[in-house]
Enzyme design. Structure first.
Site, PDB file in Angstrom:
ATOM      1  N   SER A 101     -10.683  -0.932   3.476  1.00 57.92           N
ATOM      2  CA  SER A 101      -9.918  -1.039   4.734  1.00 57.92           C
ATOM      3  C   SER A 101      -9.497   0.352   5.177  1.00 57.92           C
ATOM      4  O   SER A 101      -8.863   1.078   4.409  1.00 57.92           O
ATOM      5  CB  SER A 101      -8.652  -1.872   4.530  1.00 57.92           C
ATOM      6  N   GLU A 138      -4.851   3.667   6.234  1.00 57.64           N
ATOM      7  CA  GLU A 138      -4.593   3.469   4.804  1.00 57.64           C
ATOM      8  C   GLU A 138      -5.264   4.582   3.988  1.00 57.64           C
ATOM      9  O   GLU A 138      -4.764   5.032   2.962  1.00 57.64           O
ATOM     10  CB  GLU A 138      -5.139   2.103   4.363  1.00 57.64           C
ATOM     11  N   ARG A 190       0.831  -1.223   0.000  1.00 58.46           N
ATOM     12  CA  ARG A 190       0.000   0.000   0.000  1.00 58.46           C
ATOM     13  C   ARG A 190       0.861   1.267   0.000  1.00 58.46           C
ATOM     14  O   ARG A 190       0.527   2.264   0.610  1.00 58.46           O
ATOM     15  CB  ARG A 190      -0.945   0.024   1.211  1.00 58.46           C
TER      16      ARG A 190
HETATM   17  P1  FAD Z   1      -9.086   8.493  -4.904  1.00 54.89           P
HETATM   18  O1  FAD Z   1      -9.755   8.097  -3.638  1.00 54.89           O
HETATM   19  O2  FAD Z   1      -9.782   9.476  -5.781  1.00 54.89           O
HETATM   20  O3  FAD Z   1      -7.635   9.042  -4.572  1.00 54.89           O
HETATM   21  C1  FAD Z   1      -6.780   8.344  -3.688  1.00 54.89           C
HETATM   22  C2  FAD Z   1      -5.449   9.119  -3.579  1.00 54.89           C
HETATM   23  O4  FAD Z   1      -4.782   9.116  -4.827  1.00 54.89           O
HETATM   24  C3  FAD Z   1      -5.639  10.590  -3.238  1.00 54.89           C
HETATM   25  O5  FAD Z   1      -4.545  10.998  -2.476  1.00 54.89           O
HETATM   26  C4  FAD Z   1      -5.625  11.292  -4.596  1.00 54.89           C
HETATM   27  O6  FAD Z   1      -5.209  12.642  -4.514  1.00 54.89           O
HETATM   28  C5  FAD Z   1      -4.627  10.434  -5.341  1.00 54.89           C
HETATM   29  N1  FAD Z   1      -4.891  10.331  -6.791  1.00 54.89           N
HETATM   30  C6  FAD Z   1      -5.966   9.755  -7.377  1.00 54.89           C
HETATM   31  N2  FAD Z   1      -5.815   9.771  -8.714  1.00 54.89           N
HETATM   32  C7  FAD Z   1      -4.632  10.367  -8.975  1.00 54.89           C
HETATM   33  C8  FAD Z   1      -3.918  10.700 -10.167  1.00 54.89           C
HETATM   34  N3  FAD Z   1      -4.396  10.407 -11.387  1.00 54.89           N
HETATM   35  N4  FAD Z   1      -2.723  11.322 -10.047  1.00 54.89           N
HETATM   36  C9  FAD Z   1      -2.218  11.631  -8.818  1.00 54.89           C
HETATM   37  N5  FAD Z   1      -2.849  11.363  -7.671  1.00 54.89           N
HETATM   38  C10 FAD Z   1      -4.031  10.734  -7.743  1.00 54.89           C
HETATM   39  N6  FAD Z   1      -7.786  -0.855  -2.160  1.00 54.89           N
HETATM   40  C11 FAD Z   1      -6.948  -1.904  -2.320  1.00 54.89           C
HETATM   41  O7  FAD Z   1      -5.749  -1.727  -2.510  1.00 54.89           O
HETATM   42  N7  FAD Z   1      -7.421  -3.191  -2.264  1.00 54.89           N
HETATM   43  C12 FAD Z   1      -8.713  -3.483  -2.064  1.00 54.89           C
HETATM   44  O8  FAD Z   1      -9.089  -4.654  -2.026  1.00 54.89           O
HETATM   45  C13 FAD Z   1      -9.621  -2.404  -1.890  1.00 54.89           C
HETATM   46  N8  FAD Z   1     -10.929  -2.639  -1.658  1.00 54.89           N
HETATM   47  C14 FAD Z   1     -11.796  -1.602  -1.491  1.00 54.89           C
HETATM   48  C15 FAD Z   1     -13.147  -1.883  -1.278  1.00 54.89           C
HETATM   49  C16 FAD Z   1     -14.067  -0.860  -1.131  1.00 54.89           C
HETATM   50  C17 FAD Z   1     -15.519  -1.189  -0.894  1.00 54.89           C
HETATM   51  C18 FAD Z   1     -13.626   0.492  -1.207  1.00 54.89           C
HETATM   52  C19 FAD Z   1     -14.615   1.615  -1.094  1.00 54.89           C
HETATM   53  C20 FAD Z   1     -12.275   0.785  -1.404  1.00 54.89           C
HETATM   54  C21 FAD Z   1     -11.345  -0.261  -1.544  1.00 54.89           C
HETATM   55  N9  FAD Z   1      -9.966  -0.023  -1.745  1.00 54.89           N
HETATM   56  C22 FAD Z   1      -9.109  -1.079  -1.948  1.00 54.89           C
HETATM   57  C23 FAD Z   1      -9.438   1.349  -1.753  1.00 54.89           C
HETATM   58  C24 FAD Z   1      -9.565   2.069  -3.123  1.00 54.89           C
HETATM   59  O9  FAD Z   1     -10.517   1.442  -3.942  1.00 54.89           O
HETATM   60  C25 FAD Z   1      -8.230   2.110  -3.870  1.00 54.89           C
HETATM   61  O10 FAD Z   1      -7.256   2.760  -3.098  1.00 54.89           O
HETATM   62  C26 FAD Z   1      -8.341   2.845  -5.205  1.00 54.89           C
HETATM   63  O11 FAD Z   1      -7.168   2.685  -5.958  1.00 54.89           O
HETATM   64  C27 FAD Z   1      -8.631   4.333  -5.060  1.00 54.89           C
HETATM   65  O12 FAD Z   1      -8.914   4.837  -6.333  1.00 54.89           O
HETATM   66  P2  FAD Z   1      -9.648   6.212  -6.526  1.00 54.89           P
HETATM   67  O13 FAD Z   1      -9.597   6.539  -8.001  1.00 54.89           O
HETATM   68  O14 FAD Z   1     -10.997   6.182  -5.937  1.00 54.89           O
HETATM   69  O15 FAD Z   1      -8.700   7.190  -5.735  1.00 54.89           O
HETATM   70  N1  EPU Z   2     -10.583 -10.775  10.436  1.00 54.81           N
HETATM   71  C1  EPU Z   2     -11.262 -10.859  11.639  1.00 54.81           C
HETATM   72  N2  EPU Z   2     -12.322 -10.014  11.839  1.00 54.81           N
HETATM   73  C2  EPU Z   2     -12.730  -9.119  10.918  1.00 54.81           C
HETATM   74  C3  EPU Z   2     -12.038  -9.022   9.691  1.00 54.81           C
HETATM   75  C4  EPU Z   2     -10.950  -9.874   9.479  1.00 54.81           C
HETATM   76  O1  EPU Z   2     -10.929 -11.654  12.499  1.00 54.81           O
HETATM   77  O2  EPU Z   2     -13.698  -8.384  11.184  1.00 54.81           O
HETATM   78  C5  EPU Z   2      -9.437 -11.697  10.209  1.00 54.81           C
HETATM   79  C6  EPU Z   2      -9.880 -13.070   9.715  1.00 54.81           C
HETATM   80  O3  EPU Z   2      -9.057 -14.020  10.311  1.00 54.81           O
HETATM   81  C7  EPU Z   2      -9.556 -13.049   8.247  1.00 54.81           C
HETATM   82  C8  EPU Z   2      -8.340 -12.123   8.212  1.00 54.81           C
HETATM   83  O4  EPU Z   2      -8.581 -11.160   9.238  1.00 54.81           O
HETATM   84  O5  EPU Z   2      -9.255 -14.294   7.751  1.00 54.81           O
HETATM   85  C9  EPU Z   2      -8.145 -11.409   6.903  1.00 54.81           C
HETATM   86  O6  EPU Z   2      -9.355 -10.765   6.517  1.00 54.81           O
HETATM   87  P1  EPU Z   2      -9.712 -10.486   4.988  1.00 54.81           P
HETATM   88  O7  EPU Z   2      -9.447 -11.686   4.152  1.00 54.81           O
HETATM   89  O8  EPU Z   2     -11.066  -9.875   4.919  1.00 54.81           O
HETATM   90  O9  EPU Z   2      -8.632  -9.439   4.532  1.00 54.81           O
HETATM   91  P2  EPU Z   2      -8.034  -8.165   5.239  1.00 54.81           P
HETATM   92  O10 EPU Z   2      -6.645  -8.470   5.674  1.00 54.81           O
HETATM   93  O11 EPU Z   2      -8.961  -7.621   6.266  1.00 54.81           O
HETATM   94  C10 EPU Z   2      -6.913  -7.254   3.095  1.00 54.81           C
HETATM   95  C11 EPU Z   2      -6.833  -5.946   2.381  1.00 54.81           C
HETATM   96  C12 EPU Z   2      -8.069  -5.735   1.529  1.00 54.81           C
HETATM   97  C13 EPU Z   2      -8.145  -6.862   0.507  1.00 54.81           C
HETATM   98  C14 EPU Z   2      -8.220  -8.192   1.243  1.00 54.81           C
HETATM   99  C15 EPU Z   2      -8.171  -9.384   0.301  1.00 54.81           C
HETATM  100  C16 EPU Z   2      -5.475  -4.460   3.711  1.00 54.81           C
HETATM  101  C17 EPU Z   2      -5.431  -3.302   4.646  1.00 54.81           C
HETATM  102  N3  EPU Z   2      -6.681  -4.857   3.322  1.00 54.81           N
HETATM  103  O12 EPU Z   2      -7.992  -7.150   4.005  1.00 54.81           O
HETATM  104  O13 EPU Z   2      -7.936  -4.510   0.846  1.00 54.81           O
HETATM  105  O14 EPU Z   2      -9.270  -6.718  -0.330  1.00 54.81           O
HETATM  106  O15 EPU Z   2      -7.090  -8.309   2.140  1.00 54.81           O
HETATM  107  O16 EPU Z   2      -6.901  -9.498  -0.243  1.00 54.81           O
HETATM  108  O17 EPU Z   2      -4.422  -4.975   3.336  1.00 54.81           O
HETATM  109  C18 EPU Z   2      -8.362  -2.172   1.021  1.00 54.81           C
HETATM  110  O18 EPU Z   2      -7.134  -2.008   0.933  1.00 54.81           O
HETATM  111  O19 EPU Z   2      -9.173  -1.213   1.095  1.00 54.81           O
HETATM  112  C19 EPU Z   2      -8.896  -3.531   1.034  1.00 54.81           C
HETATM  113  C20 EPU Z   2     -10.198  -3.796   1.162  1.00 54.81           C
END
Ligand code: FAD
Ligand code: EPU
Length: 350
Positions: free
Chosen positions: A243, A346, A169
């Site tokens: 997250s 994050e 990240r």
């Molecule tokens: P924004 O929120 O618009 O911007 C994020 C940051 O990047 C800000 O600082 C912004 O200024 C900057 N930025 C954006 N675009 C540009 C650009 N073109 N040039 C320079 N700076 C820029 N993230 C994960 O890594 N893994 C996941 O599994 C994951 N799951 C998610 C699930 C949900 C339900 C939600 C709501 C979010 C999740 N995220 C996850 C977080 C998010 O989706 C990612 O970080 C995504 O890449 C953000 O994209 P965005 O375009 O919305 O960025």
């Molecule tokens: N867990 C709990 N309680 C909870 C949630 C999780 O006990 O309420 C424990 C469970 O043991 C579970 C483990 O945590 O097995 C891992 O949980 P999960 O698989 O949901 O993944 P995570 O570690 O919580 C990360 C990323 C996610 C990504 C998933 C799948 C980060 C900060 N988050 O979540 O990314 O989608 O793995 O790869 O690394 C994001 O970055 O926004 C995001 C959603």
């Protein structure tokens, strides 16, 4: 270029926070971006421009106050197959393309590598910002290069993979070059013959449940979509940014000592021997000082901690950014007190 003033950012962030932007504009190409960035103060309505915020899909941002400068929404589109070699196809995507639509575009053409990253909200331009990751894959695994606009020097710069200094990240754009560059497009190196990655989490179980006979990138994408939909709240229904905190890493010795006190603690060994703790587990084991056993499912006003994933903070409707932030602070302190581990946010706090 249409410059708007004092507009609500509520439709532009997935937390659904009703913060205002002093100025707001969109751009669809580099010329329009440069033109907007060069608007002199006092002209075109810009009176007190102090800073710029580049916005993609707003899915990793928490607004805790109104934004006093210029919010620029990146809408650069286009997906182009640049060239191919025997193993890979090189695909360039505009920063304003929706990430999940880009993933589906690749799957339709059998370009492999991004299927595990299905259904991550946001746009292509933000994918290298924090090296998005899920289900065993991170952007750095498929990243080739990107073009970015240097705001001060007003020129395009190309970043290779090593220039981006990707980490968990993390990238240079989040740290040493914070707010210096606007990412314009990203080129990905995708496999013509897939290398399936089903080892992470519940993918294999889900493929079995789906009755998958022949493994394909489409099947993996569907499995990831099903798993994600079962535990992550849909921002269209409940405001959130995924997250809220990173999963923290601790030295092995600290993990062993935690394990002796909390035998169920969840941790995964990193390549360097340290252990990455599941922040969701840590948060679930703690609760508010005012009483209650767990943060999971907790709600105060419209700010809360999701009932199926404790790592996700939510806005049930009209929470302010500060209410969400204050809840995150209470959670952070309780985890620190119980486990001696400091969580790092994050989500980008504005
Ligand atoms: P924004 O929120 O618009 O911007 C994020 C940051 O990047 C800000 O600082 C912004 O200024 C900057 N930025 C954006 N675009 C540009 C650009 N073109 N040039 C320079 N700076 C820029 N993230 C994960 O890594 N893994 C996941 O599994 C994951 N799951 C998610 C699930 C949900 C339900 C939600 C709501 C979010 C999740 N995220 C996850 C977080 C998010 O989706 C990612 O970080 C995504 O890449 C953000 O994209 P965005 O375009 O919305 O960025
Ligand atoms: N867990 C709990 N309680 C909870 C949630 C999780 O006990 O309420 C424990 C469970 O043991 C579970 C483990 O945590 O097995 C891992 O949980 P999960 O698989 O949901 O993944 P995570 O570690 O919580 C990360 C990323 C996610 C990504 C998933 C799948 C980060 C900060 N988050 O979540 O990314 O989608 O793995 O790869 O690394 C994001 O970055 O926004 C995001 C959603």
């Amino acid at each position: 270029m249409l410059l708007q003033e004092n507009i609500s950012l509520k439709p532009y962030n997935t937390f659904g926070i009703d913060a205002k932007a002093r100025y707001f504009a969109t751009f669809t190409d580099t010329d329009e971006l440069a033109e907007t960035l060069n608007l002199p103060a006092g002209q075109a309505g810009i009176k007190h421009q102090t800073s710029n915020l580049i916005l993609g899909g707003g899915s990793n941002i928490l607004f805790t106050k109104d934004y006093g400068g210029l919010v620029l929404k990146n809408e650069i589109k286009g997906i182009t197959e640049l060239h191919e070699d025997s193993e890979y196809v090189y695909v360039k995507a505009g920063a304003g393309e929706n990430w999940h639509q880009f993933v589906l575009h690749c799957i339709e053409r059998n370009w492999a590598g991004v299927e595990n990253l299905s259904l991550i909200p946001g746009n292509v331009g933000a994918s290298p910002m924090q090296n998005i990751g899920a289900y065993g894959v991170e952007i750095e695994d498929v990243f080739w290069d990107l073009e970015a606009w240097h705001i001060r020097d007003q020129k395009k710069v190309t970043f290779t993979k090593s220039d981006c200094e990707f980490g968990y990240r993390e990238s240079v754009f989040k740290r040493k070059f914070k707010d210096e560059f606007v990412i314009l497009n990203v080129t990905y190196q995708l496999r013509k013959k897939p290398r399936f990655n089903t080892s992470y989490g519940a993918i294999e179980q889900e493929l079995e449940r789906m009755g998958t006979k022949t493994l394909s990138i489409k099947a993996i994408s569907d499995a990831v979509i099903n798993i994600r939909s079962s535990k992550l709240p849909d921002p269209k229904e409940i405001g959130n940014a995924g997250s809220f905190f990173k999963n923290p890493s601790v030295p092995l010795t600290q993990f062993e000592s935690l394990k002796s006190n909390f035998s169920n603690i969840v941790g995964y060994t990193n390549i360097d021997g340290s252990v990455k703790l599941a922040a969701g587990w840590l948060i679930e084991q703690c609760g508010p000082a005012s009483g209650g056993t767990s943060w999971k499912g907790y709600r105060k006003g419209d700010a809360g901690c999701h009932s199926k994933q404790a790592l996700v903070l939510v806005n049930y409707g009209n929470a302010s950014g500060n209410e969400i932030y204050n809840l995150s602070e209470e959670i952070l302190q309780s985890v620190k007190e119980k486990f001696g581990v400091t969580l790092e946010r994050e989500v980008n706090i504005i």
